[in-house]
Design a protein around this motif. Sequence first.
Motif, short mmCIF file in Angstrom:
data_model
loop_
_atom_site.label_atom_id
_atom_site.label_comp_id
_atom_site.label_asym_id
_atom_site.label_seq_id
_atom_site.Cartn_x
_atom_site.Cartn_y
_atom_site.Cartn_z
N PHE A 98 39.89 39.17 40.39
CA PHE A 98 39.75 40.74 40.84
C PHE A 98 38.50 40.79 41.65
CE2 PHE A 98 38.53 44.96 39.99
CZ PHE A 98 39.46 45.63 40.54
N THR A 99 37.32 40.12 41.17
CA THR A 99 36.20 40.62 41.72
C THR A 99 35.82 40.01 43.08
OG1 THR A 99 35.14 38.83 40.45
CG2 THR A 99 35.08 41.18 39.48
N ALA A 100 36.60 38.84 43.44
CA ALA A 100 36.29 38.21 44.68
C ALA A 100 36.39 39.04 45.74
CB ALA A 100 37.40 36.92 44.74
N GLY A 101 37.13 40.19 45.81
CA GLY A 101 37.62 40.85 46.84
C GLY A 101 36.53 41.92 47.20
N PHE A 102 35.57 42.11 46.20
CA PHE A 102 34.66 43.15 46.27
C PHE A 102 33.10 42.44 46.20
CE2 PHE A 102 38.08 44.74 43.67
CZ PHE A 102 38.51 45.85 44.59
N THR A 103 32.66 42.40 47.53
CA THR A 103 31.53 41.29 47.73
C THR A 103 30.20 42.36 47.89
OG1 THR A 103 32.01 41.46 50.20
CG2 THR A 103 32.70 39.50 48.85
N ARG A 104 30.52 43.53 48.09
CA ARG A 104 29.24 44.54 48.31
C ARG A 104 28.61 44.83 46.97
NH1 ARG A 104 31.64 48.85 51.91
NH2 ARG A 104 33.60 47.77 52.27
N GLU A 105 27.62 45.24 46.80
CA GLU A 105 27.23 46.00 45.77
C GLU A 105 27.86 47.37 45.34
OE1 GLU A 105 24.55 45.04 43.29
OE2 GLU A 105 24.77 43.39 44.65
N SER A 148 31.82 48.34 34.51
CA SER A 148 32.11 46.92 34.20
C SER A 148 30.86 45.94 34.19
CB SER A 148 33.21 46.33 34.78
OG SER A 148 33.60 45.12 34.26
N PHE A 149 30.08 46.10 35.23
CA PHE A 149 28.88 45.25 35.47
C PHE A 149 27.97 45.64 34.28
CE2 PHE A 149 29.69 44.58 40.13
CZ PHE A 149 30.77 43.91 40.02
N ALA A 150 27.82 46.94 33.79
CA ALA A 150 27.04 47.38 32.74
C ALA A 150 27.41 46.50 31.64
CB ALA A 150 27.06 48.78 32.49
N GLY A 194 28.39 40.18 34.84
CA GLY A 194 28.83 40.17 36.17
C GLY A 194 30.20 40.10 36.50
N ALA A 195 30.53 39.59 37.77
CA ALA A 195 31.80 39.55 38.02
C ALA A 195 32.60 38.75 37.37
CB ALA A 195 31.74 38.89 39.56
N THR A 196 32.11 37.57 36.72
CA THR A 196 32.86 36.80 35.98
C THR A 196 33.16 37.43 34.55
OG1 THR A 196 31.73 34.72 36.68
CG2 THR A 196 32.81 34.77 34.57
N GLY A 197 32.40 38.25 34.00
CA GLY A 197 32.62 39.12 32.97
C GLY A 197 33.73 40.23 33.23
N LEU A 198 33.76 40.60 34.41
CA LEU A 198 34.96 41.58 34.60
C LEU A 198 36.11 40.69 34.40
CD1 LEU A 198 34.59 44.28 37.51
CD2 LEU A 198 36.78 43.31 36.54
N ASP A 199 36.36 39.67 35.18
CA ASP A 199 37.46 39.03 35.45
C ASP A 199 38.12 38.53 33.92
OD1 ASP A 199 37.98 39.09 38.03
OD2 ASP A 199 36.49 37.58 38.76
N ASP A 200 37.13 38.00 33.31
CA ASP A 200 37.29 37.52 31.79
C ASP A 200 37.55 38.64 30.92
OD1 ASP A 200 36.52 34.85 32.56
OD2 ASP A 200 34.63 34.91 31.59
#
Length: 209
Positions: A153-160, A178-180, A184-190
């Motif tokens: 999911f997060t691969a599509g959102f490369t900006r802060e 989610s990042f909080a 990070g991105a891996t945590g959101l995807d998991d």
Amino acid sequence: MGRPIRALLTRERIAIAALQVVDEEGAGGLTMRALAERLGVKAASLYNHVPSKDALVDAVSGLVNDEIDHAPLGDPDWRAGLAAYARGYRAVFLRHPNAVALLARRRVEADSALRGYDALLALLGRAGLGPADAAEVAAALDYLVLGSAMETFTAGFTREPAEYRPQYPALADALDGSFARGGGATGLDDRGFEFGLGLLLDGVERRAR
């Protein structure tokens, strides 16, 4: 010089090299010529062990399937077993994400893969599902696992997140939130995978006889 004690090439060695090519270069990079170069042989010599590209992909499929741990499917606690199996299944394709495109639409012929599906469907039967419902849940599990490995999911959102906020505030809030939670991105995807898996498990309970 005498004959070598062991053959320089085997079907397994070729399959391992082919999977390495797929991991590094993607499914499109898997050609007999590229594989021969990696192994330091002529392409023609590969055909003594794998008669076609199709047979080569079957060998790669067998390697990947052999990495999947089907032991959790024998757990008497069907929910714990199914969850552990799904996580292990996903972990294999997270190691080999490029293999999803190569293997996802292929026929299932390898004995190890067929035994795995049989064990999965037997577990779903023990959970109380009828055969048709079990088949649909098995399909849904494949979609969840392979989809999450092939496309994050997060691969599509490369900006802060802050960069999205002026025009896409809901997206920025969601990413920030989610990042909080960490990872990070891996945590959101998991967590996204775990959320989907939880819904699937709950759905099995609701459908059970």
